[in-house]
Design an enzyme around this catalytic site. Structure first.
Site, PDB file in Angstrom:
ATOM      1  N   ASP A  45       1.011  -1.260  -0.041  1.00  0.00           N
ATOM      2  CA  ASP A  45      -0.003  -0.103   0.059  1.00  0.00           C
ATOM      3  C   ASP A  45       0.764   1.185  -0.121  1.00  0.00           C
ATOM      4  OD1 ASP A  45       0.907   0.108   2.491  1.00  0.00           O
ATOM      5  OD2 ASP A  45      -1.192  -0.080   3.691  1.00  0.00           O
ATOM      6  N   SER A  46       2.251   0.821   0.092  1.00  0.00           N
ATOM      7  CA  SER A  46       2.936   2.288  -0.194  1.00  0.00           C
ATOM      8  C   SER A  46       2.720   2.776  -1.616  1.00  0.00           C
ATOM      9  CB  SER A  46       4.529   1.661  -0.149  1.00  0.00           C
ATOM     10  OG  SER A  46       4.844   0.523  -0.774  1.00  0.00           O
ATOM     11  N   ASP A  84      -1.117  -6.579  -0.393  1.00  0.00           N
ATOM     12  CA  ASP A  84      -1.135  -5.534   0.911  1.00  0.00           C
ATOM     13  C   ASP A  84      -2.355  -5.200   1.284  1.00  0.00           C
ATOM     14  OD1 ASP A  84       0.022  -4.824   3.217  1.00  0.00           O
ATOM     15  OD2 ASP A  84       1.257  -3.095   2.274  1.00  0.00           O
ATOM     16  N   LYS A 114      -0.648  -9.683   2.973  1.00  0.00           N
ATOM     17  CA  LYS A 114      -0.112  -9.213   4.034  1.00  0.00           C
ATOM     18  C   LYS A 114      -0.959  -8.373   4.831  1.00  0.00           C
ATOM     19  CE  LYS A 114       2.931  -5.650   4.332  1.00  0.00           C
ATOM     20  NZ  LYS A 114       2.374  -4.744   5.270  1.00  0.00           N
ATOM     21  N   GLU A 116      -1.482  -5.927   8.790  1.00  0.00           N
ATOM     22  CA  GLU A 116      -0.591  -5.202   9.830  1.00  0.00           C
ATOM     23  C   GLU A 116      -1.229  -5.686  11.068  1.00  0.00           C
ATOM     24  OE1 GLU A 116      -0.034  -1.107   9.230  1.00  0.00           O
ATOM     25  OE2 GLU A 116       0.629  -1.079   7.168  1.00  0.00           O
ATOM     26  N   GLU A 183       9.062  -4.151  11.305  1.00  0.00           N
ATOM     27  CA  GLU A 183       9.541  -2.734  10.713  1.00  0.00           C
ATOM     28  C   GLU A 183      10.049  -1.887  11.839  1.00  0.00           C
ATOM     29  OE1 GLU A 183       8.008   0.686   7.818  1.00  0.00           O
ATOM     30  OE2 GLU A 183       6.716  -1.144   8.221  1.00  0.00           O
TER      31      GLU A 183
END
Length: 266
Positions: A45-46, A84, A114, A116, A183
């Site tokens: 999502d970057s 993501d 992925k 979070e 991270e």
């Protein structure tokens, strides 16, 4: 060469071979990354920051992530593709999270997703895995939580916070995650987690002891200039080279050099 699978990543951890991961968001760059032999491509999502020009990842939608993942999947022959899950695609309910995670596999051609978090999404991870959706967890600095965290800050700096990170990593593994991103955490904590878990750890700002490393492609290539995180490394300045090429095109058109007879039809 067959496509990389979860078993290949687990085998690499067992053999103490490093796992390589880069982000990609479109067909041309995904093809380059895949042909370079990278193990995993994360459609992060970057994309919101490095492609869409946003200040953070929060505005990225599920439809946008599916769109970008489709392009990446079309380009890839060998690398494992992971989608993501963006902000608010899973937070509302486990059911919604499973449905959106399934879109990455069903519509976009990814092999895994992925998500979070760990304890707060343990039920989500478990439900996804039970639905045959492989899950990579993500702890430490989680960009979707920047408002709660007060910005992009290193996590786990106190003894209590470090112990909580270790606990969270175990929760993710117990929930069924096949790997976990660490991270922006101290490297000694990342080392402890890596040694204790049976699943691969993927570091980004977590030091050299993780089982693998992930970076944003645009940081590696020098295409994102607003800032370069301490944990990133710029291997080339493609922005500068692209700018020179575009400027040369402009000059040649203005001076009548391009197109020449070579680029013309007779």
């Amino acid at each position: 060469m067959p496509k990389i699978t979860i078993n290949d990543l687990l085998k690499k951890k067992g053999e103490h071979k490093k796992i390589t991961i880069l982000t990609a968001y479109d067909y041309p760059f995904a093809k380059i990354v895949d042909e370079a032999g990278i193990d995993v491509i994360l459609v992060g999502d970057s994309v919101g920051m490095v492609v869409q020009g946003r200040d953070n990842t929060l505005p990225v939608t599920m439809d946008e992530m599916v769109y970008h993942t489709k392009m990446v999947s079309r380009a890839v022959n060998n690398a494992m593709v992971i989608g993501d899950l963006p902000f608010m695609s899973y937070q509302v309910s486990v059911e919604e999270g499973v449905r959106n995670a399934g879109r990455f596999l069903k519509e976009a051609g990814a092999s895994a997703v992925k998500i979070e978090g760990a304890s707060e999404v343990a039920a989500h991870i478990s439900a996804m895995v039970k639905s045959d959706i492989p899950v990579m967890a993500h702890i430490g600095l989680t960009p979707q939580s920047i408002h709660r965290m007060g910005g992009y800050k290193v996590q786990g700096k106190t003894d209590q916070a470090a112990a909580r990170l270790v606990e969270e990593a175990h929760i993710a593994e117990d929930a069924g995650a096949f790997s976990i991103v660490l991270e922006a955490i101290p490297m000694n904590i990342a080392k402890k987690i890596t040694e204790e878990l049976s699943i691969p750890t993927i570091g980004i700002g977590a030091g050299p002891h993780c089982d693998g490393q992930v970076l944003v492609l645009h940081d590696v290539l020098g295409l994102f200039e607003r800032f370069l995180p301490k944990f990133a490394k710029r291997y080339i300045n493609l922005k500068e080279e692209a700018s020179e090429a575009i400027s040369l095109f402009r000059v040649e058109v203005e001076q009548g050099i391009f197109p020449s007879e070579e680029q013309s039809f007779k």
